[in-house]
Design an enzyme around this catalytic site. Structure first.
Site, PDB file in Angstrom:
ATOM      1  N   SER A  21       0.851  -1.198   0.000  1.00 50.63           N
ATOM      2  CA  SER A  21       0.000   0.000   0.000  1.00 50.63           C
ATOM      3  C   SER A  21       0.881   1.241   0.000  1.00 50.63           C
ATOM      4  O   SER A  21       2.052   1.173   0.412  1.00 50.63           O
ATOM      5  CB  SER A  21      -0.844   0.012   1.275  1.00 50.63           C
ATOM      6  OG  SER A  21      -1.507   1.244   1.426  1.00 50.63           O
ATOM      7  N   TYR A  31      -2.026  -0.966  10.975  1.00 50.35           N
ATOM      8  CA  TYR A  31      -2.073  -1.458   9.579  1.00 50.35           C
ATOM      9  C   TYR A  31      -0.835  -1.074   8.771  1.00 50.35           C
ATOM     10  O   TYR A  31      -0.212  -1.919   8.116  1.00 50.35           O
ATOM     11  CB  TYR A  31      -3.323  -0.890   8.930  1.00 50.35           C
ATOM     12  CG  TYR A  31      -3.463  -1.080   7.436  1.00 50.35           C
ATOM     13  CD1 TYR A  31      -3.964  -2.267   6.908  1.00 50.35           C
ATOM     14  CD2 TYR A  31      -3.127  -0.059   6.549  1.00 50.35           C
ATOM     15  CE1 TYR A  31      -4.123  -2.430   5.537  1.00 50.35           C
ATOM     16  CE2 TYR A  31      -3.285  -0.218   5.169  1.00 50.35           C
ATOM     17  CZ  TYR A  31      -3.782  -1.402   4.673  1.00 50.35           C
ATOM     18  OH  TYR A  31      -3.938  -1.562   3.317  1.00 50.35           O
TER      19      TYR A  31
HETATM   20  P1  NAD Z   1     -11.764  -5.856   0.334  1.00 51.97           P
HETATM   21  O1  NAD Z   1     -12.480  -5.707   1.612  1.00 51.97           O
HETATM   22  O2  NAD Z   1     -12.564  -6.047  -0.882  1.00 51.97           O
HETATM   23  O3  NAD Z   1     -10.746  -7.060   0.408  1.00 51.97           O
HETATM   24  C1  NAD Z   1     -10.107  -7.487   1.581  1.00 51.97           C
HETATM   25  C2  NAD Z   1     -10.388  -8.961   1.702  1.00 51.97           C
HETATM   26  O4  NAD Z   1      -9.564  -9.482   2.751  1.00 51.97           O
HETATM   27  C3  NAD Z   1     -11.821  -9.294   2.095  1.00 51.97           C
HETATM   28  O5  NAD Z   1     -12.640  -9.482   0.972  1.00 51.97           O
HETATM   29  C4  NAD Z   1     -11.658 -10.586   2.894  1.00 51.97           C
HETATM   30  O6  NAD Z   1     -12.029 -11.685   2.099  1.00 51.97           O
HETATM   31  C5  NAD Z   1     -10.164 -10.687   3.142  1.00 51.97           C
HETATM   32  N1  NAD Z   1      -9.883 -10.972   4.551  1.00 51.97           N
HETATM   33  C6  NAD Z   1      -9.867 -10.117   5.596  1.00 51.97           C
HETATM   34  N2  NAD Z   1      -9.606 -10.799   6.730  1.00 51.97           N
HETATM   35  C7  NAD Z   1      -9.448 -12.100   6.385  1.00 51.97           C
HETATM   36  C8  NAD Z   1      -9.162 -13.297   7.106  1.00 51.97           C
HETATM   37  N3  NAD Z   1      -8.981 -13.308   8.431  1.00 51.97           N
HETATM   38  N4  NAD Z   1      -9.097 -14.465   6.416  1.00 51.97           N
HETATM   39  C9  NAD Z   1      -9.304 -14.490   5.075  1.00 51.97           C
HETATM   40  N5  NAD Z   1      -9.562 -13.389   4.351  1.00 51.97           N
HETATM   41  C10 NAD Z   1      -9.642 -12.214   5.003  1.00 51.97           C
HETATM   42  O7  NAD Z   1     -10.820  -4.579   0.204  1.00 51.97           O
HETATM   43  P2  NAD Z   1      -9.603  -4.222  -0.778  1.00 51.97           P
HETATM   44  O8  NAD Z   1      -9.368  -2.790  -0.565  1.00 51.97           O
HETATM   45  O9  NAD Z   1      -9.813  -4.742  -2.148  1.00 51.97           O
HETATM   46  O10 NAD Z   1      -8.372  -4.970  -0.097  1.00 51.97           O
HETATM   47  C11 NAD Z   1      -7.489  -5.806  -0.791  1.00 51.97           C
HETATM   48  C12 NAD Z   1      -6.059  -5.518  -0.390  1.00 51.97           C
HETATM   49  O11 NAD Z   1      -5.692  -4.231  -0.883  1.00 51.97           O
HETATM   50  C13 NAD Z   1      -5.770  -5.494   1.118  1.00 51.97           C
HETATM   51  O12 NAD Z   1      -4.566  -6.183   1.366  1.00 51.97           O
HETATM   52  C14 NAD Z   1      -5.594  -4.013   1.402  1.00 51.97           C
HETATM   53  O13 NAD Z   1      -4.732  -3.800   2.502  1.00 51.97           O
HETATM   54  C15 NAD Z   1      -4.975  -3.555   0.099  1.00 51.97           C
HETATM   55  N6  NAD Z   1      -5.067  -2.111  -0.122  1.00 51.97           N
HETATM   56  C16 NAD Z   1      -6.281  -1.523  -0.283  1.00 51.97           C
HETATM   57  C17 NAD Z   1      -6.338  -0.153  -0.483  1.00 51.97           C
HETATM   58  C18 NAD Z   1      -7.653   0.551  -0.667  1.00 51.97           C
HETATM   59  O14 NAD Z   1      -7.659   1.791  -0.660  1.00 51.97           O
HETATM   60  N7  NAD Z   1      -8.764  -0.133  -0.815  1.00 51.97           N
HETATM   61  C19 NAD Z   1      -5.161   0.604  -0.523  1.00 51.97           C
HETATM   62  C20 NAD Z   1      -3.946  -0.031  -0.361  1.00 51.97           C
HETATM   63  C21 NAD Z   1      -3.910  -1.403  -0.163  1.00 51.97           C
END
Ligand code: NAD
Ligand code: MG
Length: 296
Positions: A188, A201
């Site tokens: 991220s 985080y």
């Molecule tokens: P999202 O909520 O769609 O995806 C996160 C997923 O993590 C969930 O769907 C869930 O299935 C999974 N998860 C959480 N806890 C879990 C557990 N204990 N066991 C199994 N699965 C679990 O949101 P997203 O934003 O698409 O996140 C995806 C990745 O992108 C993450 O690693 C997040 O840190 C990273 N990210 C997101 C952003 C943003 O702005 N959305 C920015 C930087 C990084």
């Protein structure tokens, strides 16, 4: 005359104010307004991952869903992991993948459990008849105004899900991965420029960068590449379920040079590139998809 494909990135996706909304974590994409764009209607493949077999964590929603759709349309069979409460989102992804005549194996379960990580890898390998892409996208993010509000349990869970699960999953998968396999982790912008509200985080996202580079150097001699993607602010369930304070939702993403949040589909190209043979000389790198926020 050939029609041009030029598009303005500032206005290509939603760039207004998001309606305030809040769900318990993990939130379900189906209930979001507007729904994130994971490429359901727009992503078009061109055979870049033909015959490949991918395990995608967090594949039910957000960035993971966009990657699942893109990988299937590029010709891969996939297995997706998610939490049991996200079954509804996962079923939608399964339908979309099966519409491409690709396999979609559903493996619900909690990644903070080491033995589940092993079972997940074994099941994906068995049902897909092999494994050559690990797209490790699942993550936990909760905003807290102060260190005093973060319990040891919360800190430990965040590290287990975001960092330890990568270690456990890769360790279990390594004996199964052929030369040419690709591992992609998800860091991220928070790994570079941490927000004070994301103290539990942001350090996990820095740790992922270290993990990715170290593992890449270790596995290059086996012909396995390891890279990370570093997203900026992306409109996903993570953000409306405590990833941001509710009052920050309307202007989410507008502080980027692009002045809008990204949509999950805008990450698909990076994950496809890093999985495909087109990036055969790319390893130990972090690919930023941030709307212009620097990642150095
Ligand atoms: P999202 O909520 O769609 O995806 C996160 C997923 O993590 C969930 O769907 C869930 O299935 C999974 N998860 C959480 N806890 C879990 C557990 N204990 N066991 C199994 N699965 C679990 O949101 P997203 O934003 O698409 O996140 C995806 C990745 O992108 C993450 O690693 C997040 O840190 C990273 N990210 C997101 C952003 C943003 O702005 N959305 C920015 C930087 C990084
Ligand atoms: Mg989800």
């Amino acid at each position: 005359m050939t029609e041009s494909t030029v598009e303005d990135p500032k206005t290509k996706y939603f760039n207004g104010k998001y309606p305030k909304q809040k769900q318990e974590a993990p939130a379900v994409q189906k209930k979001m307004d507007p729904r994130p764009d994971c490429g359901e209607k727009s992503y078009r493949g061109s055979g870049k991952l033909k015959g490949r077999k991918a395990l995608i964590t967090g594949g039910d929603s957000g960035i993971g869903r966009a990657v699942a759709i893109a990988y299937a349309r590029e010709g891969a069979d996939i297995a997706i992991n998610y939490l049991p409460v996200e079954e509804e989102d996962a079923r939608e992804v399964q339908k979309l993948v099966e519409a491409e005549d690709r396999k979609a194996v559903l493996i619900p379960g909690d990644l903070s459990n080491e033995s589940f990580c092993k079972e997940m890898v074994e099941k994906a390998n068995q049902e897909l008849g092999g494994l050559d892409i690990l797209a490790l996208i699942a993550g936990k993010q909760q905003a807290y105004p102060s260190i005093e509000e973060i319990s040891t349990e919360e800190l430990r869970k965040t590290f287990e899900i975001n960092v330890f699960s990568l270690f456990w999953t890769v360790k279990a998968a390594l004996p199964l991965l052929p030369e040419g396999a690709s591992i992609i982790t998800t860091s991220s912008v928070e790994g570079y420029n941490p927000n004070p509200m994301l103290l539990s985080y942001a350090p996990t996202k820095s740790a992922i960068i270290g993990f990715t580079k170290s593992l890449a150097k270790q596995l290059a001699s086996k012909g396995i590449r390891v890279n990370a993607v570093a997203p900026g602010p992306i409109w996903t369930p993570l953000q409306i379920s405590g990833g941001q304070p509710s009052e920050a939702i309307p202007q989410f993403g507008q502080m980027t040079p692009m002045k809008r949040a990204g949509q999950p589909v805008e990450l698909a190209g990076a994950y496809v590139l890093l999985a495909s043979n087109e990036s055969s000389y790319v390893t130990a790198q972090v690919y930023g998809v941030t709307g212009g926020i620097p990642t150095a």
